[in-house]
Design an enzyme around this catalytic site. Structure first.
Site: not given
Ligand code: NDP
Ligand code: 8X3
Length: 252
Positions: A139, A152
């Site tokens: 991220s 985070y």
């Molecule tokens: P979502 O919340 O839409 O998706 C997160 C996914 O992670 C879900 O499928 C969830 O599945 C899974 N997950 C969470 N905890 C667990 C666990 N303990 N075991 C297995 N699966 C898990 O968020 P995003 O798609 O945005 O996030 C995906 C990744 O991208 C993350 O690592 C996030 O930190 C990162 N990210 C997100 C950004 C944003 O602005 N959205 C920017 C940069 C990075 P379930 O709940 O079914 O287990």
């Molecule tokens: C998610 C992006 O800027 O909300 O990783 O932390 S931010």
């Protein structure tokens, strides 16, 4: 024989979009998450096009991850690409007001979970050799700290440095490693972070034209399909409307 991609966290957001993107290309898919109904719905949507293996898996459960990977059978036993995507942020409070349990949950998921999955799959990726890829979803928070980001941000800094160090260790195996670091992206991320606060979700993304999960899926596909002699070490993506702010100064 089509390649296999192993995607963690495919029940929403980036992981879900990646599942659709790789399925379009005819890859075999292993996809995971904790919400079984969503995995089943995804299986139903994709199955006519490709071989899929949904795994209800909490990445924090080391034994379950190891058992699931050990049990992989053809056509899923050779893993060509791992997308280490499962992760979450919990809370936006300053450190001094944070709940320790939430800090630990982020570390257990984003750091320990990601390393557990990587450790379990490394032998299969190395078996695949040249062209295999590990795409770690970091991220911008991994190197642009912000108030309320505390643990985070720390977990994503770990993902970045772990990715580089892993790449060093994998020198000579042909396995590639990328730290893919997105900025503001519209998914369920903010709902999870704010305990389901829809107003917070709407306010964050309003007018910002944020990254969409499909943008990240296209990027992952591009990374996985690059010629095998190329490694993208790090890739940071932001929406055009997101940029930098000045350092803050507290004056007495
Ligand atoms: P979502 O919340 O839409 O998706 C997160 C996914 O992670 C879900 O499928 C969830 O599945 C899974 N997950 C969470 N905890 C667990 C666990 N303990 N075991 C297995 N699966 C898990 O968020 P995003 O798609 O945005 O996030 C995906 C990744 O991208 C993350 O690592 C996030 O930190 C990162 N990210 C997100 C950004 C944003 O602005 N959205 C920017 C940069 C990075 P379930 O709940 O079914 O287990
Ligand atoms: C998610 C992006 O800027 O909300 O990783 O932390 S931010």
């Amino acid at each position: 024989m089509p390649n296999t991609v192993f995607i963690t966290g495919a029940t929403s957001g980036f992981g879900l979009a990646c599942a659709h993107r790789f399925a379009e290309q005819g890859w075999n898919l292993v996809f995971t998450g904790r919400r079984t109904e969503r995995l089943q719905a995804l299986q139903k949507a994709l199955e006519p096009r490709c071989a899929v293996l949904p795994l209800t898996l909490d990445v924090r459960d080391t034994d379950a991850v190891q058992a699931a990977v050990t049990a992989l059978e053809a056509p899923f036993d050779k893993v060509h690409t791992l997308i280490n995507n499962a992760g979450l942020a919990l809370g936006t409070e300053p450190a001094q007001h944070c709940d320790l349990e939430k800090w630990h949950r982020m570390i257990d998921t984003n750091v320990k979970g990601l390393t557990t999955v990587t450790h379990a799959l490394l032998p299969r990726l190395i078996d695949n050799g040249a062209g295999a890829s590990i795409i770690n979803i970091g991220s911008v928070a991994g190197h642009w700290p912000y108030p309320g980001g505390n643990v985070y941000c720390g977990t994503k800094a770990f993902v970045e440095q772990f990715s580089y160090a892993l790449r060093g260790d994998l020198q000579g195996t042909g396995v590639r490693v990328t730290n893919l670091a997105p900025g503001l992206s519209e998914s369920e991320f903010t709902l999870v972070r704010t305990d389901g606060n829809q107003d917070a979700h709407d306010a964050l993304y309003a007018g910002a034209n944020p990254i969409q999960p499909e943008d990240i899926a296209d990027t992952c596909w591009w990374l996985a399909s690059l010629p095998p002699h190329l490694n993208v070490n790090a890739l940071e993506l932001m929406p055009v409307r997101q940029s930098f702010s000045p350092l803050s100064i507290h004056r007495e």
